[in-house]
Design a protein around this motif. Structure first.
Motif, mmCIF file in Angstrom:
data_model
loop_
_atom_site.group_PDB
_atom_site.id
_atom_site.type_symbol
_atom_site.label_atom_id
_atom_site.label_comp_id
_atom_site.label_asym_id
_atom_site.label_seq_id
_atom_site.Cartn_x
_atom_site.Cartn_y
_atom_site.Cartn_z
ATOM 1 N N LEU A 145 -14.222 -26.892 101.126
ATOM 2 C CA LEU A 145 -12.825 -26.506 100.706
ATOM 3 C C LEU A 145 -12.874 -25.301 99.914
ATOM 4 O O LEU A 145 -13.721 -25.338 98.954
ATOM 5 C CB LEU A 145 -12.244 -27.600 99.623
ATOM 6 N N THR A 146 -11.929 -24.528 99.975
ATOM 7 C CA THR A 146 -12.051 -23.133 99.051
ATOM 8 C C THR A 146 -11.604 -23.596 97.551
ATOM 9 O O THR A 146 -10.839 -24.629 97.441
ATOM 10 C CB THR A 146 -11.080 -22.081 99.773
ATOM 11 N N PRO A 147 -11.931 -22.688 96.718
ATOM 12 C CA PRO A 147 -11.575 -22.858 95.494
ATOM 13 C C PRO A 147 -9.930 -23.182 95.304
ATOM 14 O O PRO A 147 -9.670 -24.132 94.511
ATOM 15 C CB PRO A 147 -12.018 -21.875 94.533
ATOM 16 N N PRO A 148 -9.163 -22.387 95.897
ATOM 17 C CA PRO A 148 -7.673 -22.716 95.780
ATOM 18 C C PRO A 148 -7.447 -24.141 96.397
ATOM 19 O O PRO A 148 -6.407 -24.804 95.967
ATOM 20 C CB PRO A 148 -7.196 -21.350 96.664
ATOM 21 N N GLN A 149 -7.982 -24.586 97.345
ATOM 22 C CA GLN A 149 -7.695 -25.922 97.960
ATOM 23 C C GLN A 149 -8.271 -26.788 97.050
ATOM 24 O O GLN A 149 -7.526 -27.860 96.793
ATOM 25 C CB GLN A 149 -8.488 -25.955 99.325
ATOM 26 N N VAL A 150 -9.143 -26.806 96.379
ATOM 27 C CA VAL A 150 -9.902 -27.658 95.370
ATOM 28 C C VAL A 150 -8.716 -27.760 94.267
ATOM 29 O O VAL A 150 -8.445 -28.806 93.813
ATOM 30 C CB VAL A 150 -11.123 -27.421 94.858
ATOM 31 N N ASN A 151 -8.143 -26.548 93.803
ATOM 32 C CA ASN A 151 -7.366 -26.674 92.716
ATOM 33 C C ASN A 151 -6.130 -27.111 93.281
ATOM 34 O O ASN A 151 -5.719 -27.963 92.312
ATOM 35 C CB ASN A 151 -7.123 -25.072 92.272
ATOM 36 N N SER A 152 -5.613 -27.030 94.488
ATOM 37 C CA SER A 152 -4.215 -27.709 94.659
ATOM 38 C C SER A 152 -4.659 -29.219 94.930
ATOM 39 O O SER A 152 -3.474 -30.006 94.353
ATOM 40 C CB SER A 152 -3.957 -27.012 95.947
ATOM 41 N N ILE A 153 -5.610 -29.613 95.125
ATOM 42 C CA ILE A 153 -5.660 -31.147 95.195
ATOM 43 C C ILE A 153 -5.832 -31.636 93.695
ATOM 44 O O ILE A 153 -5.361 -32.654 93.373
ATOM 45 C CB ILE A 153 -7.050 -31.513 95.812
ATOM 46 N N LEU A 154 -6.825 -31.007 92.811
ATOM 47 C CA LEU A 154 -6.914 -31.515 91.501
ATOM 48 C C LEU A 154 -5.705 -31.409 90.651
ATOM 49 O O LEU A 154 -5.208 -32.097 89.831
ATOM 50 C CB LEU A 154 -7.965 -30.592 90.709
ATOM 51 N N LYS A 155 -4.744 -30.308 91.181
ATOM 52 C CA LYS A 155 -3.555 -30.092 89.995
ATOM 53 C C LYS A 155 -2.213 -30.744 90.594
ATOM 54 O O LYS A 155 -1.227 -30.670 89.846
ATOM 55 C CB LYS A 155 -3.359 -28.508 90.091
ATOM 56 N N ALA A 156 -2.386 -31.491 91.678
ATOM 57 C CA ALA A 156 -1.010 -31.948 92.399
ATOM 58 C C ALA A 156 -0.593 -33.136 91.575
ATOM 59 O O ALA A 156 0.690 -33.053 91.509
ATOM 60 C CB ALA A 156 -1.615 -32.615 93.794
ATOM 61 N N ASN A 157 -1.017 -33.799 90.744
ATOM 62 C CA ASN A 157 -0.614 -34.603 89.698
ATOM 63 C C ASN A 157 -0.608 -34.487 88.342
ATOM 64 O O ASN A 157 -0.396 -35.183 87.378
ATOM 65 C CB ASN A 157 -1.321 -35.974 89.950
ATOM 66 N N GLU A 158 -0.967 -33.083 88.028
ATOM 67 C CA GLU A 158 -0.953 -32.782 86.661
ATOM 68 C C GLU A 158 0.333 -32.669 85.756
ATOM 69 O O GLU A 158 1.352 -32.098 86.095
ATOM 70 C CB GLU A 158 -1.876 -31.458 86.379
ATOM 71 N N TYR A 159 0.476 -33.067 84.523
ATOM 72 C CA TYR A 159 1.516 -32.924 83.935
ATOM 73 C C TYR A 159 1.285 -32.780 82.450
ATOM 74 O O TYR A 159 0.269 -33.154 81.979
ATOM 75 C CB TYR A 159 2.452 -34.458 83.971
ATOM 76 N N SER A 160 2.092 -31.741 81.836
ATOM 77 C CA SER A 160 1.990 -31.435 80.345
ATOM 78 C C SER A 160 3.160 -31.728 79.434
ATOM 79 O O SER A 160 4.400 -31.379 80.085
ATOM 80 C CB SER A 160 1.266 -30.221 80.124
ATOM 81 N N PHE A 161 3.035 -32.104 78.299
ATOM 82 C CA PHE A 161 4.238 -32.223 77.532
ATOM 83 C C PHE A 161 3.850 -31.661 76.024
ATOM 84 O O PHE A 161 2.763 -32.073 75.714
ATOM 85 C CB PHE A 161 4.734 -33.461 77.342
ATOM 86 N N LYS A 162 4.649 -30.694 75.916
ATOM 87 C CA LYS A 162 4.702 -30.326 74.313
ATOM 88 C C LYS A 162 5.760 -30.664 73.669
ATOM 89 O O LYS A 162 6.729 -30.589 73.896
ATOM 90 C CB LYS A 162 4.821 -28.547 74.418
ATOM 91 N N VAL A 163 5.511 -31.136 72.613
ATOM 92 C CA VAL A 163 6.319 -31.776 71.473
ATOM 93 C C VAL A 163 7.086 -30.596 70.917
ATOM 94 O O VAL A 163 6.374 -29.673 70.614
ATOM 95 C CB VAL A 163 5.705 -32.453 70.018
ATOM 96 N N PRO A 164 8.417 -30.756 71.157
ATOM 97 C CA PRO A 164 9.265 -29.493 70.680
ATOM 98 C C PRO A 164 9.076 -29.217 69.407
ATOM 99 O O PRO A 164 8.986 -29.848 68.503
ATOM 100 C CB PRO A 164 10.733 -29.933 71.103
ATOM 101 N N GLU A 165 9.258 -27.736 69.151
ATOM 102 C CA GLU A 165 9.048 -27.267 67.703
ATOM 103 C C GLU A 165 10.424 -27.078 67.082
ATOM 104 O O GLU A 165 11.592 -26.686 67.684
ATOM 105 C CB GLU A 165 8.325 -26.035 67.623
ATOM 106 N N PHE A 166 10.498 -27.309 65.656
ATOM 107 C CA PHE A 166 11.778 -27.068 65.012
ATOM 108 C C PHE A 166 11.546 -25.992 63.843
ATOM 109 O O PHE A 166 10.686 -25.924 63.212
ATOM 110 C CB PHE A 166 12.358 -28.324 64.564
ATOM 111 N N ASP A 167 12.274 -24.854 64.117
ATOM 112 C CA ASP A 167 12.005 -23.892 63.080
ATOM 113 C C ASP A 167 10.760 -23.260 63.058
ATOM 114 O O ASP A 167 10.163 -23.008 62.029
ATOM 115 C CB ASP A 167 12.228 -24.312 61.666
ATOM 116 N N GLY A 168 10.319 -23.124 64.344
ATOM 117 C CA GLY A 168 8.772 -22.703 64.496
ATOM 118 C C GLY A 168 7.694 -23.480 64.098
ATOM 119 O O GLY A 168 6.627 -23.188 64.240
ATOM 120 N N LYS A 169 7.985 -24.621 63.636
ATOM 121 C CA LYS A 169 7.316 -25.551 63.169
ATOM 122 C C LYS A 169 7.093 -26.977 64.192
ATOM 123 O O LYS A 169 8.229 -27.384 64.166
ATOM 124 C CB LYS A 169 7.172 -25.752 61.749
#
Lengths: 882, 451
Positions: free
Chosen positions: B3-27
């Motif tokens: 597999l080419t590196p992009p193919q590998v990446n698309s497999i590895l990243k298919a289910n990735e999820y990120s969540f950032k806790v929202p900031e208030f007043d920049g904090k």
């Protein structure tokens, strides 16, 4: 270790060369560890206090003392030449893209060459020459443009083949090169020693130098510098010069009245090696490989090589910071790409042993040009800083210009491109500077094609119509933080990626702008010109009129409702500003100036208007949105929207009237367009902007209205021979020299600034003439386009340079504007330029080394004008009267 | 083929999820900065599940990984339902009353959870009514029981786990008139799932674990290096206490049959789990339910099979072990992962790889030439090699993805070997399970500024 070595070396030389100084410096050094008070006391007062003992500070001190100002104190927080100057790579190169920078570097070179003889301090000056390499054709074009400019300055310079390059420097790998530029007189110096030599000469001339003295702040009273506070006491002074390098910003902000000096430091790396097995000769030229982002010079038998990486590391964003200073270490991973470029250029160096990677912070400015001049808010507060890693190349010349500025009131050349007043508070945000310098530092090596724009620090000042225009395909450029439209990409047609428009040839927007120009000629276009600087001057009595009559060359005592084009001149008759002034009432005036005049013009007026509470000057730039309606149908659109007759009989050219447009009242309508085309500018209180714009666009539909941008405006004004301040006009050009005598009323009965100089020019003639050139044998599709700064040749001899150029869609030719001089064939002295001199010559314009025939004209083509004008005045730069 | 590196990446990243806790007043005032999660299937379909949600009526955030076996039905149900049971267990009496009154009068319900889901993380619509009714019964009982005491998180977690498992069991026994739902609840009950759940509220971190998934805390030592602290115990044969517990719960006579080949009754790897009624119900109950169940269930050999030496059920429990930890400034992140990760990587390596990824520093000593003799060519070679090593860091925008890349692609030197990664990812479905297990990872990053 190399840094230490340099330092030791300079110490030894410093003491040897300067016995008078030995006692003081050595005693200071011996006491510095015990932190006792320094034995030499600061004077209580001085005429000038300079802060900073680097190349700029010592150069200013040197030149001030040479010009006779000897009551000068130079303060250095550490030791002389111990900051950025000590680490500087020491390359003196005139191969610079901007004219004034070339002049400064040229002067520096000549100054350093004789400095050792003058002072006895060895400066390490070696004339090695420099080689600038081109890996691409575009790069070669940019080198050719520089070469053309250097040659007309009398600086030897040639474009050579890769094979010739390798003969000059045997280590260069040339397989990927298309050419090179060789400047044989470029030199190398030991930069710290140059600075010490300048200090030595200055101190012999009477300048007092105090090391280990920090300036805490500068005191200002009633807008004038009164003194400086240091950690060793106060010095009263009339002039203060901020040469604090990367600390200049902080120092500027330390006082009660902040002086905004927009610069920001970035880490800068270079490599030192041990000598080669067969040490490199010290005469070997310096190699600059901008496509590889590196420079390589010989250094003690080995090499010194640094560069400007794509991902710079800005620092001291939050100010001086001990932690960051300590962390200034070698970062090999960061230097990696530059090392690759070095080994690609000189593969033979693989086995060369590393001595050190030096990390030396440099300060950069928002537009890659250094900062010089007087603060707009504190008189007597001068600045010279932000050298963009070329401190040694510019230091000498910049110091001279600043000294002239202080002593004579103005430098001997046009330094507007470097003037502190080109910036205002808006460029002073640390976030803006941090982002901008991260773009600027890589740009040092990037190709500079015509009309490139900065990408960072954008969308700061915008018109209320910004979103509307953007949605209609506007492409933007920025001036003084303000977003202005270049042109509108028609729906469905998208330009290729940005890189494609980076060309020295015909740009991809050619047809788009052509269509906008055509619409301006045949129907009507709207250009948002809100960025222009707008002032209101009013008084309770006649003070406003009297002051303006004194400060402006045209007669402003016109009937209410008239608009006057006039210069704001200096004592020599040169343009400090070129503006349009409308008389709103007997006692109030509305003044429109170029965008980048906001700080300069304000300071100029503030400093010269009488201190009278009944006379008010107000900056109303932000209060009005300006819409320029250009074209023969503008009159129809406006009369339909206002139910007022707008024809020339009722509303002649150069009139101003408040009227209603649509529902909105109080719109200032002026019959000027800044292009010579018929039309109006609407100054709209911003809350009405969207309404008026919508009304104009709706009503204009049946007249074929469309949006247009500044590129169309430029093409229109240049083909009409309109000069613009900042591009064509500056403090060294007078109305007489650009055919604007009709805008000067020498007989208005009131003495005005510059009158004497103009009278003299009227009697004796002018030494240069603003001329329009039509390129004859230039193929728009195939040939390189002119930009500005191209040398002009008359009968084969250099007579001046172009100041702006554009393609005229009407003439279907390129038009260049520029000044023609008459240099004496033998002495090179300037002689009077007569109309005959202009007319009786064969002209050529040099674009990157290729010369094109050009026809010179002193008057625009009358066929381009169809407009009816007010009898006594024309909106022209020429004498085109009816 | 590779597999080419992009193919590998698309497999590895298919289910990735990120969540950032929202900031208030920049904090960000929460102790959690956010989390990254990802999963890589080995089974088709994948049997792992993950969940993350913010409690809206109480403070705190819930995160969990669920490793299913004998199908994904149980893991799916637990991933949908468990957090509601926990949230309800944590609610004060007044809020429970308010919710009940709202349901009673048909008013809009207070939202209990805000889910942070990857688009692939689905909820079964068909069962929602059924699940809701079970949940409502639970909170009605809580209202009736009103102890008046403030809710203890440990107790709430244990109660929620047990209650949900109980409901799963009951629903299967009662059945549903809708044949689809009837089959669903049976599949849920007859399959199984482990659960490892974190509840973070300020500096209070609770881990409730049932089974052999694992929670691990990443700690940055004073010298900048990374170490791992376990915040859960695996419930399997390798855990002496767990073996002891099982033995205690059954007569001495069964002792030698309880754990065979490191499995419970010689069959099951985890010693605690949701579902798996085969290890919980009496033989009679199992036979009755299967006989009255749909044909598909009858035809399934696995469900019909009764474990050998099955005398004194239940042999299995869903009761979690709860560990409480007060977060300290040096506690930088938490990794929750199913056993697919822990089989391939030591926790110390996990701590280092995630730590270096999150701090953005590849903990390589900066190069200093010092007094050594180094040539330009040598330095160039060294830098090129370092760049190649670092580049794998920058490919990932997600700490969990980065960890999976290492788990699957690491060679004997501890660096990602693209060839190996490519091979592992291109295995055909039927082979994949032999080389690796499903991997599910959640990396929670803590906010040192407020801890």
């Amino acid at each position: 270790a190399a840094g230490m070595f340099l330092r030791l070396l300079s110490d030894v030389q410093w003491r040897a060369a300067n016995p008078k100084w030995r006692r003081m410096t050595s005693s200071q050094r011996s006491t510095s560890t015990t932190a006792e008070a320094a034995p030499v006391y600061l004077p209580a007062q001085a005429q000038v206090v300079i802060c900073g003992g680097g190349i700029t500070g010592t150069s200013v001190a040197y030149h001030l003392s040479k010009m006779g100002w000897k009551d000068v104190v130079l303060l250095e927080q550490g030791r002389l030449a111990a900051g950025t100057t000590r680490f500087c790579a020491g390359i003196v190169s005139t191969a610079r893209p901007v004219s004034i920078e070339r002049k400064m570097a040229h002067y520096s070179n000549k100054l350093y060459q004789q400095l050792e003889q003058e002072t006895g301090v060895p400066t390490g000056y070696t004339k090695t020459g420099s080689l600038s390499l081109a890996q691409t054709q575009d790069r070669l074009i940019s080198l050719k443009r520089i070469a053309s400019s250097l040659n007309v300055m009398g600086i030897p310079c040639e474009i050579i083949t890769p094979k010739q390059a390798v003969q000059l420097h045997p280590l260069i790998n040339i397989h990927d090169l298309v050419g090179a530029m060789y400047v044989p007189e470029d030199a190398l110096v030991t930069s710290a020693n140059v600075s010490l030599a300048l200090a030595t000469a200055a101190s012999r001339n009477g300048v007092q130098i105090h090391e280990r003295t920090s300036v805490s702040h500068v005191t200002v009273q009633k807008g004038r510098v009164t003194g400086v506070e240091t950690d060793r006491g106060r010095i009263q002074c009339q002039y203060f010069v901020n040469c604090a390098g990367q600390w200049a910003y902080e120092l500027g902000h330390s006082g009660e009245e902040p002086v905004h000096i927009p610069l920001h430091a970035c880490e800068h790396f270079y490599l030192l090696t041990h000598p080669l097995t067969e040490p490199l000769p010290s005469s070997l030229p310096t190699v600059v490989d901008p496509d590889g982002r590196i420079y390589i010079r010989n250094w003690q038998g080995g090499i010194l090589s640094g560069g400007f990486e794509k991902n710079p590391k800005p620092l001291f964003t939050e100010g001086r910071n001990q932690l960051e200073i300590q962390n200034l270490q070698e970062d090999w991973d960061h230097f990696g790409p530059l090392l690759s470029a070095l080994l690609r250029r000189m593969p033979g160096l693989e086995a060369l042993q590393i001595l050190q990677l030096v990390n030396c912070p440099e300060s950069f400015t928002p537009d890659m040009r250094c900062i010089m001049g007087e603060s707009p808010t504190a008189r007597g507060y001068f600045v010279l800083a932000g050298m963009n890693s070329a401190g040694i190349s510019y230091g000498g010349g910049a110091g001279k210009y600043l000294a002239e500025w202080m002593v004579n009131g103005y430098p001997s050349d046009n330094v507007w491109p470097l003037d502190l007043k080109r910036f205002g508070t808006l460029q002073s945000s640390r976030t803006f500077l941090r982002h901008r310098v991260m773009e600027v530092m890589p740009l040092m090596c990037d190709l500079k094609v015509p009309r490139w724009d900065f990408q960072t620090g954008r969308q700061l000042r915008t018109s209320p119509l910004y979103d509307r225009l953007d949605a209609q395909g506007a492409r933007w450029m920025e001036k003084h933080g303000f977003e202005r439209v270049k042109y509108f990409v028609p729906p469905g047609k998208d330009l290729l990626d940005l890189d494609h428009s980076k060309t020295f040839y015909k740009p991809d927007w050619f047809d788009i702008v052509g269509a906008e120009v055509k619409c301006c000629k045949e129907a009507v276009c709207v250009i948002d010109m809100s960025s222009f600087t707008k002032f209101e001057i009013s008084s309770t009595g006649d003070q406003a009129l009297e002051s303006l009559q004194y400060l402006f060359s045209n007669d402003l005592d016109v009937p209410v409702g008239h608009v006057v084009h006039t210069g704001m001149l200096n004592e020599k008759g040169g343009y400090e500003n070129d503006c349009s002034i409308a008389r709103l009432s007997k006692r109030s005036f509305f003044m429109i100036s170029p965008t980048d005049q906001q700080v300069h013009c304000w300071a100029w007026l503030k400093n010269r208007l009488p201190d009278d509470s009944n006379l008010t000057l107000e900056d109303v730039t932000w209060k009005y949105t300006a819409l320029n309606l250009i074209g023969p149908r503008a009159v129809d659109v406006l009369s339909e929207l206002s139910y007022a007759p707008m024809t020339a009989e009722h509303f002649p050219s150069l009139f101003c009237k408040e009227m209603s447009v649509g529902y909105a009242n109080g719109i200032r309508v002026m019959s000027i367009t800044h292009t010579g085309e018929p039309g109006f500018v609407l100054y709209i209180p911003i809350e009405y902007a969207l309404h008026v714009y919508n009304e104009v666009m709706n009503m204009g539909q049946k007249y074929g209205i469309r949006n247009a941008g500044y590129y169309a405006l430029r093409s229109l004004r240049i083909e009409k021979f309109f000069a613009f301040w900042g591009q064509d006009l500056n403090a060294f050009t007078t109305p007489m020299e650009c055919g604007r005598e009709f805008q000067v009323k020498l007989d208005k009965g009131i003495e005005f600034v510059g009158q004497e100089a103009l009278l003299e020019q009227k009697q004796n003639g002018v030494y240069k003439r603003f001329t329009m050139f039509i390129l004859e044998d230039h193929d728009t599709d195939m040939d390189l386009w002119p930009w500005w700064g191209e040398p002009i040749f008359r009968n084969g001899r250099y007579v001046g340079k172009t100041t702006s150029s554009a393609y005229s869609y009407t003439l279907e030719r390129h038009v260049c504007l520029g000044f023609v001089h008459n240099f004496d064939e033998k002495t090179g002295e300037e002689q009077v330029v007569t109309t005959d001199f202009i007319n009786q010559g064969e002209y050529e314009i040099d674009i990157a080394g290729q010369r094109f025939q050009a026809k010179a004209k002193l008057y625009p083509f009358s066929s381009l004008f169809t407009q009816r004008r007010r009898k006594d005045e024309v909106e022209l730069s020429g004498y085109q009267r009816e | 083929f590779y597999l080419t590196p992009p193919q590998v990446n698309s497999i590895l990243k298919a289910n990735e999820y990120s969540f950032k806790v929202p900031e208030f007043d920049g904090k960000n005032i929460s102790s959690v900065l956010g989390f990254d999660s990802n999963q890589l299937p080995a089974n088709a379909p994948i049997e792992d599940r993950r969940s993350a949600a913010t409690c809206l009526q109480t403070r705190g955030m819930l995160l969990g990984v669920f490793d299913g076996h004998a199908g994904c039905a149980c893991a799916q149900a637990v991933s949908e339902r468990l957090f509601y049971y926990i949230a309800v267990s944590l609610l004060p009496h007044e809020t429970l009353l308010e919710i009940e009154n709202a349901v009673e009068s048909g008013r809009a319900l207070l939202p209990i959870l805000q889910w942070h889901k990857h688009p692939n993380d689905y909820f079964s619509k068909e069962a929602s009514k059924l699940y809701f009714n079970s949940l409502r019964t639970y909170w009605q009982e809580l209202i009736d029981l009103n102890s008046g005491e403030t809710t203890d998180v440990r107790e709430a977690l244990i109660n929620a786990f047990k209650r949900l498992d109980n409901d799963i069991s009951l629903e299967a026994q009662v059945g549903d008139p809708n044949s689809f739902l009837n089959y669903l609840v049976l599949r849920v009950a007859f399959s199984g799932a482990t659960a490892c759940v974190a509840h973070v509220d300020g500096v209070d971190l609770h881990i409730a674990n049932t089974g052999d998934s694992r929670a691990m805390l990443g700690v940055q030592e004073e010298d900048g290096s990374w170490s791992a602290v376990n915040l859960s115990y695996d419930h399997n044969a390798q855990n002496e206490h767990e073996v002891e517990r099982v033995k205690m719960e059954h007569p001495k006579s069964e002792e030698k049959n309880l754990v065979k080949q490191d499995r419970l009754l010689g069959l099951l790897m985890p010693f605690r789990a949701f579902g798996d009624v085969k290890f919980k119900w009496s033989i009679e109950l199992q036979k009755r339910v299967i006989e009255s169940g749909p044909d598909q269930l009858n035809d399934n050999e696995y469900t019909k099979f009764i474990p050998p030496n099955y005398f004194t059920p239940p042999y299995l429990t869903a009761e979690p072990e709860v560990i409480h930890h007060k977060l300290r400034p040096q506690d930088k992140f938490l990794v929750l992962a199913t056993d697919g990760l822990w089989e391939t990587m030591h926790r110390q390596d996990v701590a280092r790889i995630v730590g270096e990824y999150l701090t953005g520093v590849h903990h390589q000593q900066p190069i200093a030439v010092g007094g050594y003799k180094v040539t330009l060519g040598q330095m160039h070679g060294l830098l090129t090699e370092r760049r190649a090593r670092i580049s794998s860091v920058f490919e990932d925008q997600n700490a969990a993805t980065h960890l999976i890349r290492h788990a699957v692609g690491n060679n004997e030197f501890g660096t990602v070997d693209h060839e190996r990664l490519s091979k592992m990812l291109s295995l055909p479905e039927e082979l994949a399970r032999m080389y690796r297990d499903d991997i599910t990872i959640i990396v929670v990053q803590f906010n040192s500024h407020v801890i």
